[in-house]
Write an enzyme that holds these catalytic residues in place. Structure first.
Site, PDB file in Angstrom:
ATOM      1  N   LYS A 158     -15.836  -2.493  35.916  1.00  0.00           N
ATOM      2  CA  LYS A 158     -14.785  -2.398  34.899  1.00  0.00           C
ATOM      3  C   LYS A 158     -14.555  -0.932  34.569  1.00  0.00           C
ATOM      4  O   LYS A 158     -15.451  -0.233  34.107  1.00  0.00           O
ATOM      5  CB  LYS A 158     -15.210  -3.171  33.655  1.00  0.00           C
ATOM      6  CG  LYS A 158     -14.191  -3.117  32.529  1.00  0.00           C
ATOM      7  CD  LYS A 158     -14.595  -4.032  31.395  1.00  0.00           C
ATOM      8  CE  LYS A 158     -13.616  -3.956  30.246  1.00  0.00           C
ATOM      9  NZ  LYS A 158     -14.030  -4.797  29.118  1.00  0.00           N
TER      10      LYS A 158
ATOM     11  N   LYS B 282     -11.818  -4.853  37.742  1.00  0.00           N
ATOM     12  CA  LYS B 282     -10.802  -4.793  36.702  1.00  0.00           C
ATOM     13  C   LYS B 282     -10.470  -3.356  36.364  1.00  0.00           C
ATOM     14  O   LYS B 282     -11.396  -2.572  36.213  1.00  0.00           O
ATOM     15  CB  LYS B 282     -11.376  -5.510  35.480  1.00  0.00           C
ATOM     16  CG  LYS B 282     -10.548  -5.506  34.248  1.00  0.00           C
ATOM     17  CD  LYS B 282     -11.350  -6.117  33.149  1.00  0.00           C
ATOM     18  CE  LYS B 282     -10.548  -5.961  31.891  1.00  0.00           C
ATOM     19  NZ  LYS B 282     -11.282  -6.273  30.723  1.00  0.00           N
TER      20      LYS B 282
HETATM   21  C1  PBG Z   1     -13.356  -6.821  26.130  1.00  0.00           C
HETATM   22  C2  PBG Z   1     -12.250  -6.887  27.122  1.00  0.00           C
HETATM   23  C3  PBG Z   1     -11.156  -6.029  27.290  1.00  0.00           C
HETATM   24  C4  PBG Z   1     -10.352  -6.620  28.271  1.00  0.00           C
HETATM   25  C5  PBG Z   1     -11.001  -7.773  28.682  1.00  0.00           C
HETATM   26  N1  PBG Z   1     -12.175  -7.907  27.986  1.00  0.00           N
HETATM   27  C6  PBG Z   1     -10.734  -4.821  26.549  1.00  0.00           C
HETATM   28  C7  PBG Z   1     -11.465  -3.557  26.684  1.00  0.00           C
HETATM   29  O1  PBG Z   1     -12.438  -3.394  27.396  1.00  0.00           O
HETATM   30  O2  PBG Z   1     -11.030  -2.660  25.967  1.00  0.00           O
HETATM   31  C8  PBG Z   1      -9.029  -6.106  28.770  1.00  0.00           C
HETATM   32  C9  PBG Z   1      -8.113  -7.141  29.314  1.00  0.00           C
HETATM   33  C10 PBG Z   1      -6.711  -6.718  29.455  1.00  0.00           C
HETATM   34  O3  PBG Z   1      -6.335  -5.542  29.254  1.00  0.00           O
HETATM   35  O4  PBG Z   1      -5.893  -7.585  29.796  1.00  0.00           O
HETATM   36  N2  PBG Z   1     -14.237  -5.787  26.288  1.00  0.00           N
END
Ligand code: PBG
Length: 321
Positions: A194, A247
């Site tokens: 991520k 992601k």
């Molecule tokens: C929670 C999380 C996030 C997203 C998914 N789970 C936000 C982040 O890390 O700030 C982002 C999903 C999206 O942008 O569609 N940590």
């Protein structure tokens, strides 16, 4: 001219093209992300994500049904509690918004796969994904809360736990807590790779989870790093992850493809809020053809190696297939 190789031969008609198509989108491989909030009869559109909503539980159940009708049988759930505090205690409350939503969905639809996002940022008043001390997000103390959250999500009936907060060792901590509580059959879909991405902007409006100070770069990955992605994924495999997620998706196709190549677990990719918002914004202006661009970008993500795609277009795209 005598040309022996003529690739155009197989592109002549729609039927020929369909016959040799290498990548097909299927509704069963989509996961539909949904935001659940407190209240009743609430369906509040998210400004930066037209077509996406904050839904109260009753509306959420209806939305799940809409998806199910077009073949989308998996959802990932994000809870938006009314009450936020320093430790994000509503994340692991037995009657927390997410836990109640999971129960409501599983009561109605036994065949829907409910994936519980496992993180604290939607539940903390400072908006960070863990416990904060002197401006620092603490790793190991946060793991205990994530583990507790995972168990409460499993108790509510979640089919898969999806930890997304990028603390070191989060898969191991959650795996062992689940196993100790009798949930050794509940898989973990790890947000293994991520990135600290600007593409999450609209999500933070949707989940009211923007960090109140600083950013997430001390725990999420640097977009410049590709080899590190494989190291992150390898650690999660060792710790017992069942599915590996990358992601965002479209700007990171090289990473999806590398993870697919290296590991034999199912690979998921998350087409995130910013990817969705950019397509929507351009389509609303009439600058791009929305249907075609949605299908093309999801096909590209699948072609790169994603077995599973989390996308806000899940239902819209499934209806087109
Ligand atoms: C929670 C999380 C996030 C997203 C998914 N789970 C936000 C982040 O890390 O700030 C982002 C999903 C999206 O942008 O569609 N940590």
């Amino acid at each position: 001219m005598e040309l022996i190789q003529r690739p155009r031969r197989l592109r002549k008609t729609e039927s020929l093209r369909a016959l040799v198509k290498e990548t097909r989108l299927t509704p069963e491989s989509f996961v539909y992300p949904l935001f659940v909030c407190e209240g009743d009869g609430i369906r509040r559109e998210i400004t930066s994500m037209p077509g996406c909503y904050n839904l109260s539980i009753d509306q959420l159940v209806r939305e799940v049904e809409t998806g199910r009708k077009v073949g989308v049988r998996s959802i990932v759930l994000f809870g938006i509690p009314d009450h936020k505090d320093a430790t994000g205690s509503q994340a692991f409350a037995e009657d927390g918004i997410t836990q109640r939503a999971i129960r409501a969905i599983k009561r109605e639809f036994k065949d829907v796969v409910v994936i519980a996002d496992n993180c604290l940022c939607e539940y903390t008043d400072h908006g960070h994904c863990g416990i904060v001390e002197r401006g620092d997000v603490l790793n190991d103390p946060t793991l205990d809360l994530l583990a507790q959250t995972a168990v409460s999500q499993a108790e509510a009936g979640a089919d898969i736990i999806a930890p997304s907060n990028m603390m070191d060792g989060f898969v191991a901590a959650i795996r062992s807590a689940l196993d100790r509580s009798g949930f050794d059959q509940i898989p973990i879909m790890s947000y293994a790779v991520k990135y600290a991405s600007a593409f999450y902007g609209p999500f933070r409006e949707a989940a009211q989870s923007a960090p109140q100070f600083g950013d997430r770069r001390s725990y999420q990955m640097d977009p410049a790093n590709g080899r590190e992605a494989l190291r992150e994924a390898a650690l999660d495999v060792e710790q017992g992850a069942d599915i590996l997620m990358v992601k965002p998706a479209l700007p990171y196709l090289d990473i999806i493809s590398a993870v697919k190549e290296r590991f034999d677990l199912p690979v998921a990719a998350y087409q995130v809020s910013g990817e969705y918002a950019m397509i929507k914004a351009a389509a609303l202006q009439g600058w791009v053809d929305e249907r075609r661009i949605v299908t093309e970008s999801l096909t590209a993500i699948k072609r790169a190696g994603a077995d599973i795609i989390l996308t806000y277009f899940a239902v819209q795209c499934a209806a087109l297939l």
